[in-house]
Design a protein around this motif. Structure first.
Motif, PDB file in Angstrom:
ATOM      1  N   GLU A 176      -5.920 -10.278   7.790  1.00 14.44           N
ATOM      2  CA  GLU A 176      -5.050  -9.149   7.481  1.00 14.44           C
ATOM      3  C   GLU A 176      -4.022  -8.958   8.585  1.00 14.44           C
TER       4      GLU A 176
ATOM      5  N   GLU B 269      -2.820  -9.088   3.206  1.00 15.04           N
ATOM      6  CA  GLU B 269      -4.242  -9.399   3.334  1.00 15.04           C
ATOM      7  C   GLU B 269      -4.615 -10.528   2.381  1.00 15.04           C
TER       8      GLU B 269
ATOM      9  N   GLU C 258       3.605   1.075   2.040  1.00 11.20           N
ATOM     10  CA  GLU C 258       3.429   2.529   2.052  1.00 11.20           C
ATOM     11  C   GLU C 258       4.632   3.179   2.718  1.00 11.20           C
TER      12      GLU C 258
ATOM     13  N   GLU D 268      -3.358   1.421 -11.766  1.00 15.96           N
ATOM     14  CA  GLU D 268      -3.378  -0.036 -11.674  1.00 15.96           C
ATOM     15  C   GLU D 268      -3.034  -0.625 -13.033  1.00 15.96           C
TER      16      GLU D 268
ATOM     17  N   SER E   8      -3.076 -10.032  -1.204  1.00 15.88           N
ATOM     18  CA  SER E   8      -2.617  -8.674  -1.481  1.00 15.88           C
ATOM     19  C   SER E   8      -1.470  -8.322  -0.541  1.00 15.88           C
ATOM     20  N   VAL E   9      -0.409  -7.758  -1.106  1.00 10.27           N
ATOM     21  CA  VAL E   9       0.713  -7.245  -0.336  1.00 10.27           C
ATOM     22  C   VAL E   9       0.774  -5.740  -0.556  1.00 10.27           C
ATOM     23  N   GLN E  10       0.732  -4.969   0.544  1.00  5.86           N
ATOM     24  CA  GLN E  10       0.701  -3.503   0.442  1.00  5.86           C
ATOM     25  C   GLN E  10       1.933  -2.901   1.110  1.00  5.86           C
TER      26      GLN E  10
ATOM     27  N   HIS F 159       0.806  -1.773  -4.258  1.00  6.61           N
ATOM     28  CA  HIS F 159       0.305  -3.087  -3.859  1.00  6.61           C
ATOM     29  C   HIS F 159       0.407  -4.032  -5.042  1.00  6.61           C
TER      30      HIS F 159
ATOM     31  N   THR G 187      -1.591  -5.778   9.726  1.00  2.67           N
ATOM     32  CA  THR G 187      -1.141  -4.402   9.533  1.00  2.67           C
ATOM     33  C   THR G 187       0.182  -4.194  10.252  1.00  2.67           C
TER      34      THR G 187
ATOM     35  N   GLY H  88      -5.872   5.150   2.987  1.00  3.66           N
ATOM     36  CA  GLY H  88      -5.359   4.441   1.829  1.00  3.66           C
ATOM     37  C   GLY H  88      -5.787   5.034   0.505  1.00  3.66           C
TER      38      GLY H  88
ATOM     39  N   ASP I 296      -1.640  -7.570  -6.185  1.00  4.84           N
ATOM     40  CA  ASP I 296      -2.801  -8.389  -5.849  1.00  4.84           C
ATOM     41  C   ASP I 296      -2.863  -9.602  -6.754  1.00  4.84           C
TER      42      ASP I 296
ATOM     43  N   GLY J 113       2.841   4.742  -2.143  1.00 10.74           N
ATOM     44  CA  GLY J 113       2.578   3.358  -1.788  1.00 10.74           C
ATOM     45  C   GLY J 113       2.249   2.533  -3.010  1.00 10.74           C
TER      46      GLY J 113
END
Length: 774
Positions: free
Chosen positions: A736, A719, A692, A633, A688-690, A671, A738, A145, A673, A669
């Motif tokens: 979390e 997560e 990639e 960020e 948090s939404v991620q 995210h 994945t 990551g 938050d 990727g």
């Protein structure tokens, strides 16, 4: 959803309407202003830098009590609490000079250690808070990551960090100050490090051979344990996690204490275990992919103002199953397995581990200390001993072992002694320097019938000097030089009149390493850094002498005794912005290699007495790796943050005028938050939404691989975490998911992409509970 976002925006405007400001002055002991000092509010991830008069202002702060950190190269960091609940506040700070380790003074992606004025090479940092959200997976997965860092995987149990396309012997891992010396030459040989032990991980991208010696041609990963306790009392922490995909259960326990009768005496004991079974793809299970792992770490130390000593010991042991579907009986079946693209059977779930498998044990003992000669001189020394015992078992009974089916296909015992000495000088005005010596003695004994890696011994020695100079509050320079040598003797197998015999092969290598760079802050929130370096690496014994089946990767590897050392020249340009709401870094680089060594596939597989395997040869050519790493960020409000990361890499074999083989695909990727103060009794809740996206690796040599590169893929993750009251302390709980959509995919750097998909969706829960005198 739209209504919720609207409420978040309104909340952000409301907080801005009541925002406060903090201003002040930063001086040294002589009451001279300190320009370029970093003033940071870690909780809010906002900060600024003092101007030429040592003054600063932070605006748009909440009406609350905040902790502020003030730091500058060569001075002890200062922490202060300010009360903004009744209005704006003033903070004046006096910094005290202190000798600072140069290799720790770097600009990082960690918001708590930002300083635009003193570093020209980027470093990604994972602190204890971030690591707590990832514990339970492998050490390599902790690093996944970070921009510019990918993973070379061998099934679901082995993950090896790759920095800008380089891995194994080209990346140096420093664990508690000790250069990690396992059998890292193998692509499926994961670092033998307890994933529960790091308190901080730093990933230095690019050549760093001046400080870290031979092997740091591609980067350095520094793993730092929790510092020994300096105050009286007893404390600890317990960590537990569970993963649904392979029913992985993991747990770690930390105990630490400090003496009340003998101030400065501290100790630490930490243990962990991880057990998992067969991993699952979205459509089927992967047979024989379970593992068992245990680790124990201890440390005791004593420290005063002028001197300190610390003794550390650790033992790491693991048994790893190797995917059974990668071991094929004949050439026809091998081609059918590749064409089929999936295992012929679906074995379901089991914790059992059968051959092919690996048994690995790694023991480390070290002692380190420091002595402050004068206020501006600090002498450091560290000695370490490492014993790495690796056994790999074939899927078939070894030759000549009818009476002992458990005899390993090969058995390697690697023992390493290292000694490092450093003298740190400064500050002298704005100059800082380090000189050092390093010695290493290493020996390998092969105790099995398979001679993939021969017996050898090697002595490596080096000396370096590095100097940094802060010219102004906006400009700093860094230069370093190192000389290394290696003397090596190996006993590889050779053919004499049709028979296999062993002959000694002596080699000597000697070469310099250098680095030079500068960093210029051209605006209050902007800086640009330039770094030029040159490093080298002698060929590994596997690259010179391999001749046999590597059972962990299920491929036949053939070395080349004519290989010479690698050398590179690298140029890196880094642009950074550090503002109260926007943080951004773009690092572009060109890495030119002379004599780059690559494990290259031959067009046809090979049939051996043990079955049919893909055939790979080590070969050497000039190469160029160029790329771009992006991180950023943006704080939309006090609670909502958007993040972006991306890595682009273009690697070419200059001799063959074609793409370089086995390079990571481009990826991007992001995210979003959300962080709150309290929700339903949960303190500091987060969500948090991620996302990639990894592109298809289309830049591959034509007609050499056994199948086409896998398609591009996109992974979605979710997560959430928070602190829940648990008696007198708070327990951190995180959940979390994945691969949330259970996507079918194969990464180009997966060693098993010929035969099977990568693992599917997994639900993960983690609990972390501190206790005692925290």
């Amino acid at each position: 959803m739209i209504r919720a976002l609207g409420l978040l925006v309104l909340a952000g405007w409301a907080s801005a309407a009541t925002a406060q400001s903090l201003s002040g002055l930063v001086e040294d002991e002589t009451r001279r202003p300190v320009p370029g000092a970093t003033v940071l509010v870690p909780r809010l991830d906002v900060g600024t830098i003092t101007n030429a008069q040592g003054r600063f202002t932070l605006s748009d702060l909440p009406a609350d009590t905040l902790t502020v950190r003030v730091s500058f190269l060569g001075f002890e960091p200062v922490w202060r609490q300010v009360d903004l609940r009744t209005g704006d506040a003033q903070l004046n700070v006096v910094l005290t000079p202190v000798l600072t380790k140069l290799d720790e003074v770097v600009v990082t992606e960690d918001a708590t250690v930002r300083d635009l004025t003193i570093a020209n090479q980027p470093l990604a940092v994972l602190d204890a808070r971030e690591l707590d959200l990832e514990r339970g997976g492998s050490f390599g997965e902790l690093l996944d990551g970070l921009a510019g860092v990918t993973l070379l995987t061998t099934g679901p149990t082995v993950a090896k960090p790759v920095i800008r396309g380089l891995h194994s012997d080209r990346v140096r891992i420093i664990n508690a100050g000790v250069p990690q010396e396992g059998q890292q030459w193998g692509g499926e040989h994961a670092p033998e490090i307890d994933p529960f032990s790091p308190n901080r991980i730093e990933v230095l991208k690019g050549a760093a051979g001046v400080e870290y010696g031979v092997g740091a041609i591609g980067g350095v990963i520094r793993v730092e344990p929790r510092p020994l306790r300096s105050t009286p009392g007893l404390a600890g922490a317990a960590h537990v996690s569970g993963h649904s995909n392979n029913w992985l259960g993991a747990g770690g326990l930390l105990l630490e204490g400090g003496s009340g009768q003998l101030p400065g005496l501290g100790w630490r004991v930490q243990g962990s275990t991880r057990v998992g079974g067969n991993a699952r793809t979205p459509d089927y299970a992967l047979s024989n992919t379970g593992f068992r792992e245990s680790s124990l770490n201890t440390a005791v130390g004593f420290q005063r103002d002028r001197f300190g000593v610390e003794v550390l010991g650790s033992h790491f042991a693991t048994t790893l199953g190797v995917f059974r579907g990668a071991h094929i009986g004949n050439l026809t079946d091998l081609q059918r397995a590749i064409d089929r693209g999936r295992p012929s059977t679906n074995p379901g779930f089991t914790f059992g581990i059968d051959p092919p498998k690996q048994d690995v044990a790694h023991t480390t003992l070290s002692a380190r200390g420091f002595y402050r000669l004068k206020p501006s001189y600090r002498l450091e020394a560290q000695y370490s001993y490492q014993r790495n015992d690796r056994k790999e078992f074939d899927a078939h009974r070894p030759l000549g072992s009818n009476r002992d089916p458990n005899k390993p296909a090969f058995d390697l015992l690697l023992q390493t002694h290292t000694l490092d000495l450093k003298l740190q000088r400064g500050p002298f005005g704005r100059r800082f320097g380090t000189v050092g010596l390093s010695l290493m003695r290493q020996g390998n004994v092969n105790g099995a019938t398979g001679i993939l890696i021969p017996n050898f011994w090697a002595y490596t020695f080096g000396a370096f000097a590095r100097e940094s100079f802060v010219a102004t509050d906006r400009l700093s320079f860094d230069v370093g030089l190192r000389l290394d040598g290696r003397v090596q003797r190996a006993w590889p197998k050779v053919r004499v009149l049709g028979r296999r015999e062993f002959e000694s092969d002596d080699r000597t290598y000697f070469s310099p390493t250098g680095v030079a760079g500068f960093l210029y802050r051209f605006a209050d929130a902007w800086s640009v850094g330039v770094n030029l370096g040159s490093a080298w690496r002698p060929p590994g014994v596997n690259e010179l002498y391999s001749d046999g089946v590597h059972h962990g990767t299920a491929q036949y590897e053939l070395g080349d005794a004519s290989l010479g050392p690698e050398r590179n020249a690298s140029l890196e340009l880094t642009l950074r912005h550090v503002g109260p709401r926007l943080r951004f870094e773009a690092a572009s680089y060109v890495n030119r290699f002379w004599g780059y060594i690559v494990l290259f596939p031959s067009p046809e597989p090979i049939l051996t007495i043990r079955g049919a395997f893909p055939f790979f040869r080590y070969q050497q050519s000039d190469a160029r790796l160029a790329g771009l790493d992006l991180t950023g960020e943006l704080s939309l409000t006090e609670s909502v943050t958007l993040g972006l990361k991306g890595s682009l890499l273009r690697a070419d074999d200059l001799d063959a005028d074609e793409p370089l083989f086995m390079m990571p695909a481009n990826r991007i990727g992001g995210h979003i938050d959300w962080t709150g103060r309290s929700l339903l009794g949960v303190r500091e809740p987060t969500l948090s939404v991620q996302l990639e996206h990894v592109g298809q690796q289309t830049r591959v040599p034509e007609g050499v691989d056994y199948t086409d590169p896998p398609a591009a893929y996109t992974l979605l993750g979710l997560e959430t975490s928070g602190f829940v009251p648990f008696g007198p302390v708070s327990m951190r709980v995180s959940f979390e998911v994945t691969n949330l959509l259970d996507a079918r995919y194969r990464d180009f750097l997966s060693r098993y992409r010929y035969y099977a998909d990568d693992p599917g969706r997994s639900f993960i829960i983690r609990l972390s509970l501190p206790f005692g005198d925290q």
